[in-house]
Design an enzyme around this catalytic site. Structure first.
Site, PDB file in Angstrom:
ATOM      1  N   HIS A 170       7.504  38.846  59.179  1.00 28.41           N
ATOM      2  CA  HIS A 170       8.807  38.882  58.519  1.00 28.41           C
ATOM      3  C   HIS A 170       9.528  40.142  58.968  1.00 28.41           C
ATOM      4  O   HIS A 170       9.011  41.249  58.812  1.00 28.41           O
ATOM      5  CB  HIS A 170       8.613  38.874  56.999  1.00 28.41           C
ATOM      6  CG  HIS A 170       9.840  38.502  56.238  1.00 28.41           C
ATOM      7  ND1 HIS A 170      10.879  39.376  56.035  1.00 28.41           N
ATOM      8  CD2 HIS A 170      10.202  37.339  55.629  1.00 28.41           C
ATOM      9  CE1 HIS A 170      11.823  38.785  55.328  1.00 28.41           C
ATOM     10  NE2 HIS A 170      11.443  37.544  55.066  1.00 28.41           N
ATOM     11  N   HIS A 171      10.730  39.974  59.519  1.00 25.26           N
ATOM     12  CA  HIS A 171      11.407  41.093  60.170  1.00 25.26           C
ATOM     13  C   HIS A 171      11.783  42.206  59.197  1.00 25.26           C
ATOM     14  O   HIS A 171      12.004  43.353  59.614  1.00 25.26           O
ATOM     15  CB  HIS A 171      12.649  40.604  60.917  1.00 25.26           C
ATOM     16  CG  HIS A 171      12.853  41.264  62.242  1.00 25.26           C
ATOM     17  ND1 HIS A 171      12.722  42.620  62.424  1.00 25.26           N
ATOM     18  CD2 HIS A 171      13.167  40.751  63.458  1.00 25.26           C
ATOM     19  CE1 HIS A 171      12.960  42.922  63.694  1.00 25.26           C
ATOM     20  NE2 HIS A 171      13.215  41.815  64.339  1.00 25.26           N
ATOM     21  N   THR A 172      11.855  41.900  57.906  1.00 18.97           N
ATOM     22  CA  THR A 172      12.139  42.958  56.941  1.00 18.97           C
ATOM     23  C   THR A 172      11.035  44.014  56.952  1.00 18.97           C
ATOM     24  O   THR A 172      11.283  45.186  56.677  1.00 18.97           O
ATOM     25  CB  THR A 172      12.281  42.363  55.525  1.00 18.97           C
ATOM     26  OG1 THR A 172      13.383  41.457  55.516  1.00 18.97           O
ATOM     27  CG2 THR A 172      12.532  43.438  54.490  1.00 18.97           C
ATOM     28  N   ASN A 348      11.815  49.326  60.308  1.00 18.19           N
ATOM     29  CA  ASN A 348      12.874  48.860  61.198  1.00 18.19           C
ATOM     30  C   ASN A 348      13.735  50.038  61.634  1.00 18.19           C
ATOM     31  O   ASN A 348      14.334  50.714  60.802  1.00 18.19           O
ATOM     32  CB  ASN A 348      13.739  47.818  60.485  1.00 18.19           C
ATOM     33  CG  ASN A 348      13.050  46.472  60.406  1.00 18.19           C
ATOM     34  OD1 ASN A 348      13.017  45.720  61.376  1.00 18.19           O
ATOM     35  ND2 ASN A 348      12.480  46.171  59.255  1.00 18.19           N
TER      36      ASN A 348
END
Length: 492
Positions: A170-172, A348
């Site tokens: 999950h990119h979060t 990120n």
């Protein structure tokens, strides 16, 4: 039939919450899907290499607990904020699908895409393979009423003569650089386990103390406005899920109105050096460009010409081009922050994008000089993403009604804007997973993102592949483009 048995970390965790930073909250909410191809002879789901992969992952999760968490909404938040939740039962979904056993009574287990050698002959193209055959379906179909989703999910696909390892996250939770940290740890522990044939010792090697300091990306410039961030916009509906009652664990997926194809091109080490030398000689300021700057400039010019010039991409007979093209690229700016973030920082670190807007007539202008000017514009855009730019981005998000309201103000497809995601600095193709697996022969993406050019990791020969999404007619023009094909060899 698929075999599912979640992988728990070698050292269980207590109940805990990992708070996400402002940049994490603002990251795209979808599963990035990486496929690694290994040539291997095996006997199916009971092959010892599968067991050693599980063991290696269990130790690696102890080093990077973020990846064994569940992504959940922040209780009581009105800003669509998420957090990571850990507990004693935390585990990563693990799925093994054996496509070597062709049983007509199990249609979901049938594999019509050939052996590993067949896929290698097609340069490991996966564009004709439905993603649900390669990755955990739980990462593809998120129910509107879901209250939690896994940070990471693994699917091991066994085909005749090889293994396709699908890693979805999950990119979060983090960017590609962070995922690479986990993958390298996993490779290291799997290699050790395959060498010693012993039970894992559990001797995890956690990252630096600063690796988990996500809070450092909460600090933004007060009073920052969109004037500080050209080409972004505030749009509460742009990413919101289709269901109004959703907890927004996953962004909406917008359909692509224009048909497209994905083509792959190879730049050898010699071609990359030649391109850099040509641009350095043509630079008005005598600049020496990086490999990524040079290839990005070449892609910007020639993809744009193939898509927007009326005749074959060479400019002959083309009328005047009006408007501009925005080039954007995602950067890993850990080292640019003050103080810098460590290389093993989990999170990120790729917003705001670096951006350069140039008149279409200049983008498409022939000659080495204009191409060097594009590379120079790309360099200027990347250098502009400094600590001040990042803090302004964070400051704007912190003041918005919801953390997902800030979004790109440009359209990468059908363009004429162009985006590049640079993965060349990752060592995915050089990581040693042990004597049975070795290094991946190829890396592919099962993710589809509109209008992006992907630069893949450097291989052992010093070259890399570049993947381009555009119309089929534009790909045909690129194949006939003598200047582009002087450096880029069409793969598939």
């Amino acid at each position: 039939m698929a075999e599912t048995l979640p992988v728990k970390p070698n050292t269980p965790f207590s109940d805990d919450i990992i708070k996400l930073s402002t940049l994490d909250q603002q990251a795209q909410r979808h599963y990035a899907k990486v496929l690694a191809f290994f040539r291997i002879g095996h006997a199916g789901k009971r092959d010892p290499v599968i067991r050693e992969l599980r063991r290696g992952l269990a130790i690696s999760l102890s080093e990077a607990p973020d990846f064994v968490s569940q992504v959940v909404p922040v209780p009581g938040s009105t800003r669509k904020e998420l957090q990571l939740q850990l507990g004693p039962d935390s585990a990563v979904p693990w799925r093994v699908v054996d496509y070597t056993q062709q049983d007509p009574s199990e249609p979901d287990n049938l594999w019509g895409y050939g052996s590993y050698d067949d896929m290698a002959a097609r340069h490991f193209s996966v564009t004709d393979i439905p993603p649900e055959r390669l990755v955990d379906p739980a990462c593809l179909h998120i129910p509107d009423d879901a209250q939690e989703v896994p940070a990471l999910a693994i699917q091991v696909n066994l085909i005749r003569g090889g293994l396709i390892l699908a890693i979805c996250w999950h990119h979060t939770v983090c960017d590609a650089r962070s995922l690479n940290f986990l993958a390298n740890a996993w490779a290291r522990h799997t290699a050790a386990s395959l060498t010693t044939h012993s039970e894992p010792s559990g001797a995890a090697q956690p990252g630096s103390e600063e690796a988990g300091e996500r809070w450092r990306l909460n600090i933004g410039t007060r009073g920052a406005t969109l004037a500080d961030l050209p080409d972004y916009k505030v749009d509460a509906a742009a990413r919101s899920p289709l269901s109004a009652g959703s907890t927004h664990l996953h962004d909406r997926i917008d359909p692509v109105a224009v048909p497209f194809v994905i083509s792959t091109w190879y730049f050898s080490a010699a071609a990359l050096q030649s391109l850099r030398s040509v641009l350095e000689a043509a630079s008005a300021a005598g600049e020496s460009f990086t490999t990524v700057e040079a290839v990005s400039a070449l892609a910007w010019r020639h993809v744009t010409r193939a898509r927007f010039l009326p005749r074959g991409g060479d400019g002959d007979g083309a009328g005047p081009l009006e408007g501009t093209s925005l080039f954007s690229t995602r950067l890993d700016f850990r080292a640019r922050l003050r103080p810098p973030l460590p290389g093993d920082f989990i999170g990120n670190v790729c917003e705001p994008n670096a951006r350069a807007r140039v008149a279409l007539s200049e983008v498409c202008a022939p000659g080495h000089g204009p191409l060097a000017a594009l590379a120079s514009a790309i360099r200027g855009a990347t250098e502009a993403v400094d600590d001040d730019a990042v803090r302004a981005h964070i400051g704007i998000v912190n003041e918005l009604p919801a953390v997902t309201d800030l979004t790109w103000g440009y359209d990468l497809f059908p363009g004429p804007d162009l985006g590049v995601t640079d993965l060349s600095g990752l060592d995915s193709l050089r990581a040693d997973w042990g004597r049975r697996l070795g290094a991946p022969e190829c890396v592919r993406l099962a993710t589809r993102e509109n209008g992006l050019v992907y630069i893949f990791p450097v291989d052992r020969d010093g070259g890399f592949e570049v993947q381009v999404q555009c119309e089929a007619e534009a790909v045909e023009k690129l194949q006939r483009d003598g200047e582009f094909t002087e450096y880029a060899a069409f793969v598939v």
